[in-house]
Design a protein around this motif. Sequence first.
Motif, short mmCIF file in Angstrom:
data_model
loop_
_atom_site.label_atom_id
_atom_site.label_comp_id
_atom_site.label_asym_id
_atom_site.label_seq_id
_atom_site.Cartn_x
_atom_site.Cartn_y
_atom_site.Cartn_z
N SER A 11 2.51 6.50 4.40
CA SER A 11 3.25 7.62 4.97
C SER A 11 3.80 7.32 6.35
CB SER A 11 2.33 8.85 5.06
OG SER A 11 1.20 8.57 5.88
N ALA A 12 3.40 6.20 6.95
CA ALA A 12 3.89 5.85 8.29
C ALA A 12 5.11 4.95 8.24
CB ALA A 12 2.78 5.17 9.08
N CYS A 13 5.08 3.92 7.37
CA CYS A 13 6.19 2.97 7.34
C CYS A 13 6.95 2.97 6.02
CB CYS A 13 5.69 1.56 7.63
SG CYS A 13 4.62 0.87 6.34
N GLY A 14 6.40 3.59 4.97
CA GLY A 14 7.07 3.63 3.68
C GLY A 14 6.78 2.43 2.80
N GLY A 15 5.96 1.49 3.26
CA GLY A 15 5.63 0.33 2.45
C GLY A 15 4.77 0.70 1.26
N THR A 16 4.88 -0.07 0.17
CA THR A 16 4.14 0.21 -1.06
C THR A 16 3.13 -0.89 -1.34
OG1 THR A 16 5.86 -0.89 -2.40
CG2 THR A 16 6.06 1.50 -2.05
N ASN A 17 2.09 -0.52 -2.08
CA ASN A 17 1.04 -1.45 -2.45
C ASN A 17 0.53 -1.06 -3.84
OD1 ASN A 17 -0.40 -3.75 -1.13
ND2 ASN A 17 -2.22 -2.57 -1.69
N PRO A 18 0.19 -2.02 -4.69
CA PRO A 18 -0.25 -1.66 -6.05
C PRO A 18 -1.62 -1.00 -6.10
CG PRO A 18 -0.39 -4.04 -5.71
CD PRO A 18 0.33 -3.49 -4.53
N LYS A 19 -2.44 -1.13 -5.06
CA LYS A 19 -3.76 -0.51 -5.05
C LYS A 19 -4.03 0.09 -3.68
CE LYS A 19 -6.19 -4.82 -3.87
NZ LYS A 19 -7.27 -5.75 -4.26
N TRP A 20 -5.02 0.99 -3.64
CA TRP A 20 -5.32 1.66 -2.38
C TRP A 20 -6.07 0.72 -1.45
CZ3 TRP A 20 -9.48 2.93 0.66
CH2 TRP A 20 -9.24 3.87 1.67
N LEU A 21 -5.72 0.77 -0.18
CA LEU A 21 -6.40 0.03 0.86
C LEU A 21 -6.63 0.96 2.04
CD1 LEU A 21 -4.32 -3.30 0.83
CD2 LEU A 21 -6.59 -2.96 -0.14
#
Length: 456
Positions: A11-21
């Motif tokens: 929610s800060a930069c809009g970057g995506t990741n396949p799993k939660w970190l």
Amino acid sequence: MARDKTVYTCSACGGTNPKWLGKCPHCGEWNTLEESVAESAGGPRHRFQSLAKAQAVMTLADIEAADVERQPTGLAELDRALGGGIVEGGVVLIGGDPGIGKSTLLLQAAERLAQHLKVLYVTGEESGAQVALRARRLGLAASPVRVMAEIQLERILAAIETEQPRFCVIDSIQTLFSDALTSAPGSVAQVRECAAQLTRAAKAQGVAMVLVGHVTKEGALAGPRVLEHIVDTVLYFEGDTHSSFRLVRAIKNRFGAVNEIGVFAMTEKGLKGVSNPSAIFLSTHGAPVPGSCVLVTLEGTRPLLVEIQALVDSGGAAPRRLSVGLDRDRLAMLLAVLHRHAGVACMDQDVFVNAVGGVRIGEPAADLAVLLAIQSSLRGKPLPRGFLAFGEVGLAGEVRPAPRGQERLREAAKLGFAVAVVPKANAPKGESRSFEGLTIHAVERIEEAIEVVRAL
């Protein structure tokens, strides 16, 4: 049925990741990854077009550059924060706490501009009737502003193309959604996509546009940081709910100075500009009191006079150092400088420092005023009437010059101040020690400033 593929979006930069970190691998923020449905790769082609019009490659020296033409909004303080007014094709993002007056200010500006331009006000948080009620409360019942209550992006873009407004307000960007995406309104993908398409439309059609944005509980604009990079100007609406005064501060401005502020007072008829904001930040004492020193600070291009108050009281084994409107760590450093180089010890005293009026001072030119206020409170002797000071104090005890010192002195003299202690580099050149009725004492070190004050 096959389960929809999910991704985790920051929610800060809009970057995506396949799993939660726990920590975003793109920007390093903690606990900002939110689960959402992955968008299909075959989205509409316009999502990948440039926000600006394509141009041929040219040599920098051959490009014709003219000053941008500005249209004043009719609100002088808002124009100051914007750098002179709205710009054709310019996109402004304004954020602030709920209920602070964003919609009120923009409705007033829209009504003033509607006397000369075609204006469209798009509201996604309220109905048209609610906007009309607010307009009547503000005395704007006969306003020619065009109003549209809609949250679907495609309909808004169609209305902008049909109406051809010169000024458009979107209240707010977090309520809009695009049919091209399946995520909910307010999500990172929706906010980013809607802002990009609205910016593209503003640039293509020459519409000056204002986007209203929500803020997080920390006070930052909600949504990805890319939202602030897309727009031309970012304004923050600041103020205390217990005070009638509001500040509009420019954080980013491609067409003007950053950190410029406009000062408003909330009244029954809406927001009114404050022509002399220094009066807000100065207390009205019947007689000089100990622990009070006036500082001339700079907010953008505007010099402001702010009263710095200090209270030194007997502490104990663990004395406290508290500051409001000033950096607490810098206060601790200044107390060490005061002890080491001026022989004024506060090691067993509680020290409280406050900037009157709720203003936040970030520049180091406040150092000298803070130290003189502390010394005045510790001695129990007030500074002379009409006294002011500014200057940065270094760890070696030297008093460094402040930028644009002549403008600070001119503002102080205009408001009737009589005595000033300033860095030697900021003193007027020549043998004269006065500046339009202002007696100036130039100092190079903190101990000199203390001696000058004691002799007054």
